[in-house]
Write a protein that holds these residues in place. Structure first.
Motif: not given
Length: 80
Positions: A45-54
């Motif tokens: 999911x790299x560069x597909x979600x925000x850090x908080x979601x990850x």
């Protein structure tokens, strides 16, 4: 007491580890696989979600999903 077939209850929160020091070896081994599972997800999911979601998903996966699935497959008392 018989373990729960869904999530298990043996060695919860490292219960009994200090009486049998060899259990730390298995804990560390499973911890490495759990961490690896988190890194596989991060690559997917790299560069597909925000850090908080990850971060939320990684915490959820390593604290709830991974232990239950491992119990099912490797304990001998789970569903699989």
């Amino acid at each position: 007491r018989a373990p729960n077939k869904f999530a298990g209850s043996n060695n919860f929160a490292m219960d009994g580890f200090f009486e049998d020091k060899t259990m730390f070896r298995n804990w560390f081994f499973q911890g490495c696989f759990c961490a690896t599972g988190g890194t596989i997800v991060s690559g997917a999911i790299a560069e597909r979600t925000k850090l908080r979601g990850f971060a939320t998903f990684t915490v959820l996966m390593t604290t709830i999903i991974y232990p239950i699935v491992i119990w099912w497959g490797w304990s001998g008392n789970g569903w699989l």
